[in-house]
Design an enzyme around this catalytic site. Sequence first.
Site, PDB file in Angstrom:
ATOM      1  N   ASP A   1       0.894  -1.170   0.000  1.00 20.51           N
ATOM      2  CA  ASP A   1       0.000   0.000   0.000  1.00 20.51           C
ATOM      3  C   ASP A   1       0.928   1.214   0.000  1.00 20.51           C
ATOM      4  O   ASP A   1       1.449   1.630   1.042  1.00 20.51           O
ATOM      5  CB  ASP A   1      -0.885  -0.047   1.254  1.00 20.51           C
ATOM      6  CG  ASP A   1      -1.783   1.179   1.385  1.00 20.51           C
ATOM      7  OD1 ASP A   1      -1.559   2.178   0.671  1.00 20.51           O
ATOM      8  OD2 ASP A   1      -2.708   1.121   2.212  1.00 20.51           O
TER       9      ASP A   1
ATOM     10  N   ARG B   1       0.385   4.417   2.129  1.00 25.24           N
ATOM     11  CA  ARG B   1       0.705   4.157   3.520  1.00 25.24           C
ATOM     12  C   ARG B   1       2.214   4.109   3.738  1.00 25.24           C
ATOM     13  O   ARG B   1       2.804   4.895   4.486  1.00 25.24           O
ATOM     14  CB  ARG B   1       0.075   2.812   3.934  1.00 25.24           C
ATOM     15  CG  ARG B   1       0.316   2.391   5.363  1.00 25.24           C
ATOM     16  CD  ARG B   1       0.153   0.869   5.528  1.00 25.24           C
ATOM     17  NE  ARG B   1       1.417   0.205   5.390  1.00 25.24           N
ATOM     18  CZ  ARG B   1       2.090  -0.409   6.360  1.00 25.24           C
ATOM     19  NH1 ARG B   1       1.593  -0.466   7.572  1.00 25.24           N
ATOM     20  NH2 ARG B   1       3.254  -0.971   6.141  1.00 25.24           N
TER      21      ARG B   1
ATOM     22  N   GLY C   1       4.242  -2.050  17.464  1.00 25.27           N
ATOM     23  CA  GLY C   1       3.600  -2.931  16.485  1.00 25.27           C
ATOM     24  C   GLY C   1       4.441  -2.986  15.221  1.00 25.27           C
ATOM     25  O   GLY C   1       4.006  -2.581  14.144  1.00 25.27           O
TER      26      GLY C   1
ATOM     27  N   GLU D   1       1.610  -3.286  26.434  1.00 24.81           N
ATOM     28  CA  GLU D   1       1.087  -3.010  27.771  1.00 24.81           C
ATOM     29  C   GLU D   1       1.775  -3.865  28.843  1.00 24.81           C
ATOM     30  O   GLU D   1       1.810  -3.482  30.020  1.00 24.81           O
ATOM     31  CB  GLU D   1      -0.420  -3.320  27.820  1.00 24.81           C
ATOM     32  CG  GLU D   1      -1.315  -2.360  27.060  1.00 24.81           C
ATOM     33  CD  GLU D   1      -1.394  -2.621  25.548  1.00 24.81           C
ATOM     34  OE1 GLU D   1      -0.542  -3.360  25.012  1.00 24.81           O
ATOM     35  OE2 GLU D   1      -2.306  -2.061  24.930  1.00 24.81           O
TER      36      GLU D   1
ATOM     37  N   GLU E   1       2.071   2.209  13.072  1.00 24.89           N
ATOM     38  CA  GLU E   1       1.008   2.139  12.071  1.00 24.89           C
ATOM     39  C   GLU E   1      -0.092   1.307  12.707  1.00 24.89           C
ATOM     40  O   GLU E   1      -0.082   0.085  12.635  1.00 24.89           O
ATOM     41  CB  GLU E   1       1.547   1.520  10.780  1.00 24.89           C
ATOM     42  CG  GLU E   1       0.668   1.840   9.596  1.00 24.89           C
ATOM     43  CD  GLU E   1      -0.589   0.988   9.542  1.00 24.89           C
ATOM     44  OE1 GLU E   1      -1.572   1.312  10.269  1.00 24.89           O
ATOM     45  OE2 GLU E   1      -0.592   0.003   8.790  1.00 24.89           O
TER      46      GLU E   1
ATOM     47  N   GLU F   1     -10.030  -2.222  15.374  1.00 23.93           N
ATOM     48  CA  GLU F   1      -8.794  -2.855  15.884  1.00 23.93           C
ATOM     49  C   GLU F   1      -8.460  -2.365  17.282  1.00 23.93           C
ATOM     50  O   GLU F   1      -7.778  -3.032  18.031  1.00 23.93           O
ATOM     51  CB  GLU F   1      -7.542  -2.592  15.015  1.00 23.93           C
ATOM     52  CG  GLU F   1      -7.491  -3.394  13.765  1.00 23.93           C
ATOM     53  CD  GLU F   1      -6.139  -3.308  13.051  1.00 23.93           C
ATOM     54  OE1 GLU F   1      -5.089  -3.315  13.721  1.00 23.93           O
ATOM     55  OE2 GLU F   1      -6.161  -3.231  11.816  1.00 23.93           O
TER      56      GLU F   1
ATOM     57  N   HIS G   1      -5.252   0.230   1.267  1.00 23.22           N
ATOM     58  CA  HIS G   1      -5.859  -1.042   1.696  1.00 23.22           C
ATOM     59  C   HIS G   1      -6.971  -0.824   2.712  1.00 23.22           C
ATOM     60  O   HIS G   1      -7.721  -1.736   3.030  1.00 23.22           O
ATOM     61  CB  HIS G   1      -4.797  -2.004   2.239  1.00 23.22           C
ATOM     62  CG  HIS G   1      -4.334  -1.691   3.632  1.00 23.22           C
ATOM     63  ND1 HIS G   1      -3.522  -0.622   3.931  1.00 23.22           N
ATOM     64  CD2 HIS G   1      -4.587  -2.299   4.812  1.00 23.22           C
ATOM     65  CE1 HIS G   1      -3.302  -0.595   5.240  1.00 23.22           C
ATOM     66  NE2 HIS G   1      -3.929  -1.615   5.788  1.00 23.22           N
TER      67      HIS G   1
HETATM   68  N1  SAH Z   1       4.556  -1.639  11.567  1.00 25.48           N
HETATM   69  C1  SAH Z   1       4.214  -2.673  10.626  1.00 25.48           C
HETATM   70  C2  SAH Z   1       2.987  -3.462  11.033  1.00 25.48           C
HETATM   71  C3  SAH Z   1       1.762  -2.648  11.281  1.00 25.48           C
HETATM   72  S1  SAH Z   1       0.333  -3.640  11.620  1.00 25.48           S
HETATM   73  C4  SAH Z   1       4.058  -2.062   9.262  1.00 25.48           C
HETATM   74  O1  SAH Z   1       3.948  -0.849   9.195  1.00 25.48           O
HETATM   75  O2  SAH Z   1       4.014  -2.780   8.279  1.00 25.48           O
HETATM   76  C5  SAH Z   1       0.152  -3.463  13.352  1.00 25.48           C
HETATM   77  C6  SAH Z   1       1.016  -4.404  14.164  1.00 25.48           C
HETATM   78  O3  SAH Z   1       0.871  -4.001  15.513  1.00 25.48           O
HETATM   79  C7  SAH Z   1       0.619  -5.855  14.094  1.00 25.48           C
HETATM   80  O4  SAH Z   1       1.727  -6.634  13.749  1.00 25.48           O
HETATM   81  C8  SAH Z   1       0.154  -6.195  15.529  1.00 25.48           C
HETATM   82  O5  SAH Z   1       0.500  -7.511  15.930  1.00 25.48           O
HETATM   83  C9  SAH Z   1       0.886  -5.158  16.352  1.00 25.48           C
HETATM   84  N2  SAH Z   1       0.232  -4.768  17.623  1.00 25.48           N
HETATM   85  C10 SAH Z   1      -1.018  -4.284  17.771  1.00 25.48           C
HETATM   86  N3  SAH Z   1      -1.246  -3.980  19.061  1.00 25.48           N
HETATM   87  C11 SAH Z   1      -0.133  -4.287  19.746  1.00 25.48           C
HETATM   88  C12 SAH Z   1       0.219  -4.212  21.121  1.00 25.48           C
HETATM   89  N4  SAH Z   1      -0.630  -3.741  22.026  1.00 25.48           N
HETATM   90  N5  SAH Z   1       1.433  -4.639  21.509  1.00 25.48           N
HETATM   91  C13 SAH Z   1       2.284  -5.127  20.580  1.00 25.48           C
HETATM   92  N6  SAH Z   1       2.004  -5.230  19.263  1.00 25.48           N
HETATM   93  C14 SAH Z   1       0.818  -4.804  18.838  1.00 25.48           C
END
Ligand code: SAH
Length: 593
Positions: free
Chosen positions: A234, A237, A263, A314, A333, A342, A523
């Site tokens: 994407d 993004r 994440g 957390e 992201e 989400e 996306h």
């Molecule tokens: N940064 C990457 C993935 C983004 S998707 C990119 O830009 O391509 C979001 C990611 O955040 C996912 O892999 C999900 O597992 C992670 N995530 C969401 N909430 C989270 C949390 N509370 N602690 C750790 N990881 C988290």
Amino acid sequence: MVHKDPEGYISDSSSSIDDDNDYGDWRSDDDNAATTLALFADSSTSRPSFASPLEALAHAKSQGCDLAALVARLELDTLQVIRLINHIRRNNLTPEQVNAITRDSGVLLDDAELKPVPGFEDDGLLQVDFDLLALPTSSDAAGSSEKSRIAELESQLATARAAFEELRTLHATTLGLTPSDLTDSSTSQLTAHQRSSLATSAARTKRGANDAEDDILYFDSYSTNGIHQTMITDSARTLSYAQFLLHPSNSHLIRGKVVMDVGCGTGILSLFAARAGAKQVIAIDASAIVERARENVEANGFGHVVKVHRGKLEDFTSELEAWEGKVDVLVSEWMGYFLLYENMLPSVLLARDRYLNPETGVLAPNRMTMHLAAFSSSKLINDKLRFWDDVHGFNMTSMTTGLLDEAFVDVLDKDDVVSDSYVFADLDLPRLPVKQPEPESSFELTISADGSVHGFISWFDTFFFPSARVPTDASTECPKFSLEDKDVVGLDLKKNATTATGDDEGKGELVSFSTSPYSKETHWQQTLFVLKEPITGVQKGDKIKGRIVVLQDQKHSRQLEVELHYLHVPASTERPEGKKKVETQLVQVFMVR
Ligand code: SAH
């Protein structure tokens, strides 16, 4: 085409929809209208019944209480009128007691008074549109008798009643009930708007959050290759994040600094930060994909810069304690469909409070706007609904059951947007409290094309301000996305090569991208709220006024409920036959899941 009868929707598979069709015809059961019992006993202490609630109002007036005048004087809204009437009925008030009620009387605010009074579940007085009564009429001007005033209002009431009946059926369908369910239910006296709010809150209190179960499914959904490739390809993004992290004007924010990637997924954003010369990148993810991130970092020789931590943000305590308040840039992201699906934002906001330098730390992104507009698309209606009318000769309309209780995530052609857009939420991330935002806003849309409105479309825009705070006077304009790989400095580098220092360092580059139909497709696509009944006969210049309420689902904390209240306000309120058009606010509740 879908018809609605008093039992709900039934389908007629033979017809197809066109622009000015609505999805059904409603039948009013005006003939069955119940009589209305007098509000006050007359001198003989008996209580007469009237064929019309307006006659009941006239009777109340003759007893010394002009309810319409009281409602107008106290400027009561619909809910307050319901509380007032129920209170009078429940307590058998006298005209004198009613006249003594003031704007600050507790009864007008007491939700217990919304409960129907036994025996008055279908009280005609509750169906009277008091706003309408307040309108000046031709007979007022002529100083005509009470009787002719009643006759004029009678005809308006008939229209209002028909609209009420339509709402009853329409709303029953919204709640998955039959119209008679609503009559029997404790919310039977309420307008569609009020029933919806009560239904929503009742449902919410019954639910219990099950975050642990949600988490397992959620992190599992990020464990596979496909979703990450979808995100990385994407380009609106990924190039926006790259542009923010790698732009020479922003290198003062990244070079030699500490970056946290909440994440990290595959580690792509951490790798951009490392390439931009970050001293240390703390990459965190709770999904199994984090093991791939670890390998990706090593494979590109950035193991000395990017430290990957597996776990839920957390839950980290001692492992990350050293970074508390020390992080210079927090990149994430976290955006879901309809932005908030989400429910990942609270995790990012928690990381902000725990790890970001409170004075100078920069959140990336740091501002989001959420937009609403009206759309018209016969194609969409045909694709989603009419498709099931005839599947290789079979009637499969049962497949549409409950379909419109959920929002669609789909791409809409920009030409299908038939109004301006309204920013119903403007999220200033550095200042938001640590919780899922639940935007609630009134909106007003101006229609830009004649025809029908089939629903509402929502999208969000994302801004990366190169500063710790979002400028207070920042515009909500988000230019059309136009970046290509070649426009982003450093995207042509290999492995652990880092960007060079440029002349523009420190200037700061604002980056933004939009998920609207006017910008490059992402996306996230757009979120479409299809109405069970289209708003027909809209004309350029008309307004759609309403209210949007976004609530976190209490059972599935990552899902959302969206209430859309809306009212068509024609630019000209005159109908061809010269009568005022009676407009009623409608409501539909959607799940985003
Ligand atoms: N940064 C990457 C993935 C983004 S998707 C990119 O830009 O391509 C979001 C990611 O955040 C996912 O892999 C999900 O597992 C992670 N995530 C969401 N909430 C989270 C949390 N509370 N602690 C750790 N990881 C988290």
